[in-house]
Design a protein around this motif. Structure first.
Motif, PDB file in Angstrom:
ATOM      1  N   MET A 144       0.860  -1.185   0.000  1.00 48.54           N
ATOM      2  CA  MET A 144       0.000   0.000   0.000  1.00 48.54           C
ATOM      3  C   MET A 144       0.899   1.238   0.000  1.00 48.54           C
ATOM      4  O   MET A 144       1.768   1.366   0.844  1.00 48.54           O
ATOM      5  CB  MET A 144      -0.908  -0.010   1.233  1.00 48.54           C
ATOM      6  N   ASN A 145       0.675   2.143  -0.938  1.00 45.21           N
ATOM      7  CA  ASN A 145       1.498   3.348  -0.996  1.00 45.21           C
ATOM      8  C   ASN A 145       0.888   4.468  -0.133  1.00 45.21           C
ATOM      9  O   ASN A 145      -0.168   4.306   0.470  1.00 45.21           O
ATOM     10  CB  ASN A 145       1.711   3.801  -2.442  1.00 45.21           C
ATOM     11  N   ARG A 146       1.572   5.584  -0.097  1.00 45.69           N
ATOM     12  CA  ARG A 146       1.155   6.707   0.753  1.00 45.69           C
ATOM     13  C   ARG A 146      -0.226   7.239   0.366  1.00 45.69           C
ATOM     14  O   ARG A 146      -1.049   7.541   1.229  1.00 45.69           O
ATOM     15  CB  ARG A 146       2.199   7.820   0.690  1.00 45.69           C
ATOM     16  N   ASP A 147      -0.504   7.348  -0.940  1.00 49.72           N
ATOM     17  CA  ASP A 147      -1.822   7.819  -1.381  1.00 49.72           C
ATOM     18  C   ASP A 147      -2.929   6.874  -0.921  1.00 49.72           C
ATOM     19  O   ASP A 147      -3.998   7.310  -0.497  1.00 49.72           O
ATOM     20  CB  ASP A 147      -1.875   7.963  -2.906  1.00 49.72           C
ATOM     21  N   SER A 148      -2.677   5.571  -1.014  1.00 52.91           N
ATOM     22  CA  SER A 148      -3.671   4.582  -0.585  1.00 52.91           C
ATOM     23  C   SER A 148      -3.931   4.692   0.916  1.00 52.91           C
ATOM     24  O   SER A 148      -5.083   4.644   1.361  1.00 52.91           O
ATOM     25  CB  SER A 148      -3.202   3.172  -0.931  1.00 52.91           C
ATOM     26  N   ARG A 149      -2.876   4.816   1.691  1.00 50.10           N
ATOM     27  CA  ARG A 149      -3.028   4.969   3.150  1.00 50.10           C
ATOM     28  C   ARG A 149      -3.801   6.248   3.475  1.00 50.10           C
ATOM     29  O   ARG A 149      -4.660   6.257   4.359  1.00 50.10           O
ATOM     30  CB  ARG A 149      -1.665   4.981   3.830  1.00 50.10           C
TER      31      ARG A 149
END
Length: 151
Positions: A1-6
């Motif tokens: 999970m990348n930063r945008d997803s988080r």
């Protein structure tokens, strides 16, 4: 999970508490496609399939989340997103965890939406969402939502 997803998952779980109870997870935001995960166990019905109301909610949230992320990328942070209208069909049962996908609309539709919002402080955008079984490829659910952004 990348930063945008988080980031988006945090927004959804904070602003729409139902998403926590549904077990909704943001899988990815990449190349203007949003992918969500909706677990069967938290959304099961009496037929041992994913509950239609949860599928509808997941489809609406995928469009809402897509628009939220795309507006953030465009530097538009002064608006409120609401769903105005939605149409859904359920061609196949969802018998396992679901993947909910929302792809970008046509470039011309996006440009018109941004222009209208900047000019009038209100704009509408139609987004298509689909749901597939986690191990499948065929659309189990198809949703078209009309979203409104207003100041």
């Amino acid at each position: 999970m990348n930063r945008d997803s988080r980031y988006l998952e945090s927004v959804l779980h904070h602003d729409i508490p139902l998403t926590r109870e549904m077990g909704l997870k943001v899988l990815s935001w990449q190349d203007h496609q949003l992918r969500l995960h909706l677990p069967l166990a938290a959304n099961i019905n009496h037929k041992s399939t994913l509950f239609g109301g949860s599928l509808y909610c997941g489809a609406v949230l995928a469009g809402w989340g897509w628009l939220h992320m795309r507006l953030r990328e465009a530097g538009v942070e002064d608006g409120h997103i609401v769903i105005q209208e939605g149409h859904i069909s359920y061609p196949l049962p969802v018998t396992q965890d679901a993947i909910v996908l929302c792809d970008a609309p046509a470039d011309a539709a996006w440009s018109k939406f941004l222009t209208m919002y900047k000019r009038y402080g209100r704009a509408r955008l139609s987004l298509d969402t689909r749901v597939i079984n986690a191990e499948g490829a065929d659309d189990a659910v198809r949703f078209t939502g009309q979203y409104v952004l207003h100041r």
